[in-house]
Design a protein around this motif. Structure first.
Motif, PDB file in Angstrom:
ATOM      1  N   LEU A 198      12.262 -13.693   5.918  1.00  0.00           N
ATOM      2  CA  LEU A 198      11.030 -13.763   5.127  1.00  0.00           C
ATOM      3  C   LEU A 198       9.821 -13.190   5.862  1.00  0.00           C
ATOM      4  N   VAL A 199       9.931 -13.064   7.193  1.00  0.00           N
ATOM      5  CA  VAL A 199       8.807 -12.522   7.954  1.00  0.00           C
ATOM      6  C   VAL A 199       8.482 -11.091   7.520  1.00  0.00           C
ATOM      7  N   PHE A 200       9.469 -10.350   7.028  1.00  0.00           N
ATOM      8  CA  PHE A 200       9.222  -8.959   6.636  1.00  0.00           C
ATOM      9  C   PHE A 200       8.398  -8.859   5.353  1.00  0.00           C
ATOM     10  N   PRO A 201       8.777  -9.557   4.262  1.00  0.00           N
ATOM     11  CA  PRO A 201       7.867  -9.546   3.100  1.00  0.00           C
ATOM     12  C   PRO A 201       6.508 -10.166   3.415  1.00  0.00           C
ATOM     13  N   TYR A 202       6.483 -11.122   4.364  1.00  0.00           N
ATOM     14  CA  TYR A 202       5.198 -11.717   4.764  1.00  0.00           C
ATOM     15  C   TYR A 202       4.293 -10.667   5.399  1.00  0.00           C
ATOM     16  N   MET A 203       4.852  -9.818   6.262  1.00  0.00           N
ATOM     17  CA  MET A 203       4.048  -8.779   6.904  1.00  0.00           C
ATOM     18  C   MET A 203       3.539  -7.778   5.866  1.00  0.00           C
ATOM     19  N   TYR A 207      -0.440  -7.111   4.873  1.00  0.00           N
ATOM     20  CA  TYR A 207      -1.017  -5.763   4.856  1.00  0.00           C
ATOM     21  C   TYR A 207      -1.649  -5.487   3.490  1.00  0.00           C
ATOM     22  N   GLY A 208      -0.925  -5.812   2.413  1.00  0.00           N
ATOM     23  CA  GLY A 208      -1.454  -5.596   1.065  1.00  0.00           C
ATOM     24  C   GLY A 208      -2.671  -6.446   0.780  1.00  0.00           C
ATOM     25  N   LEU A 215       1.923  -6.497  -3.509  1.00  0.00           N
ATOM     26  CA  LEU A 215       3.058  -6.522  -2.589  1.00  0.00           C
ATOM     27  C   LEU A 215       4.089  -5.436  -2.912  1.00  0.00           C
ATOM     28  N   HIS A 216       4.412  -5.269  -4.187  1.00  0.00           N
ATOM     29  CA  HIS A 216       5.464  -4.318  -4.546  1.00  0.00           C
ATOM     30  C   HIS A 216       5.043  -2.862  -4.329  1.00  0.00           C
ATOM     31  N   ARG A 217       3.735  -2.628  -4.127  1.00  0.00           N
ATOM     32  CA  ARG A 217       3.248  -1.273  -3.893  1.00  0.00           C
ATOM     33  C   ARG A 217       3.063  -0.959  -2.409  1.00  0.00           C
ATOM     34  N   VAL A 218       3.111  -1.973  -1.567  1.00  0.00           N
ATOM     35  CA  VAL A 218       2.839  -1.767  -0.137  1.00  0.00           C
ATOM     36  C   VAL A 218       3.777  -0.740   0.492  1.00  0.00           C
TER      37      VAL A 218
END
Length: 258
Positions: A198-203, A207-208, A215-218
């Protein structure tokens, strides 16, 4: 920088040597394989705890996820580099002594023993070498001082490692059928999933959030090499998590039958 590197080169092998001496004199019935395996796990837990502490410090200190910097990032990367090299050696020793206990004819230091070790633990060896030969140079020389926040997040991925080590040590102590081992197993799964996956979608979300991007566009706003690099790091984490789930399921079924 050289001081942090030298410190790590002394601390981690020194801890490994000390633990081996203490465990060998304390648990006199243990084999060399038992002593080396537990010593390796203890050193791994200490390194992971230090990495997590460094990661939390960096993440909580960086308000701007791209430009804020913290001195701990480069210093801890250098301090931890000798651990990665030493842990490969410690894993090899554990493999070597385990083969000797099992009575393998080739249980001596040889190319055959080394190849058997690399064949068995190639994913972990590759992971350590990638951190040494890819992650460390990128962090130290090619980031241009950007992204300390994200490096701190990756440090926090080590949060699950002490619990994995505790699980191995509990098995070694014959406590694998206890409530403590079951609770630790649950903590391993939760901490591994949260801090290594989960740390990856968190990063991406952080950023977003800073730049006002959904999030889906980051991923489309990041250079290709950033996305590829994250996928390369994430892939083995998913593989190891699946292995942990399978192991947990086997233990659950075994205890249910018992």
């Amino acid at each position: 920088m050289s001081a942090a590197l030298a410190c790590g080169a002394v601390v981690f092998p020194g801890l490994f040597y000390t633990f081996r001496k203490i465990l060998k004199s304390t648990f006199t019935h243990w084999t060399d394989a038992d002593v080396v395996s537990v010593s390796e796990r203890l050193v791994s837990a200490i390194h992971a705890s230090l990495a997590t502490a460094a990661g939390v410090t960096v993440v909580t200190s960086c308000k701007d996820v791209m430009t804020d910097s913290h001195w701990l990032v480069n210093q801890f990367v250098l301090f931890g580099a000798p651990y990665m090299a030493h842990d490969i050696y410690a894993m090899y020793l554990s493999h070597f002594y385990t083969r000797r206990v099992k009575g393998h004819a080739s249980a001596h230091h040889s190319l055959q023993t080394l190849m058997a070790f690399l064949s068995k633990d190639w994913t972990l060896v590759l992971h350590h070498l990638a951190l040494l030969l890819v992650f460390m140079p990128i962090t130290l020389f090619f980031r241009r001082g950007l992204g300390d926040f994200f490096v701190g997040c990756l440090f926090n991925a080590e949060f699950s490692t002490p619990f994995i080590s505790i699980g191995k040590i509990l098995i070694q102590l014959g406590l694998d059928n206890t409530r403590l081992h079951r609770i630790n197993g649950i903590v391993v799964l939760l901490s591994f999933f949260m801090c290594r996956i989960l740390v990856f979608p968190y990063m991406y979300w952080m950023y977003g959030r800073q730049f006002g991007i959904p999030l889906h566009r980051v991923p489309f706003h990041l250079p290709l090499q950033c996305n590829v690099g994250n996928l390369v790091i994430l892939a083995p984490q998913i593989y190891w998590f699946i292995l942990l789930l399978k192991k947990a399921n086997r233990l659950y079924l075994r205890q249910k039958r018992g």
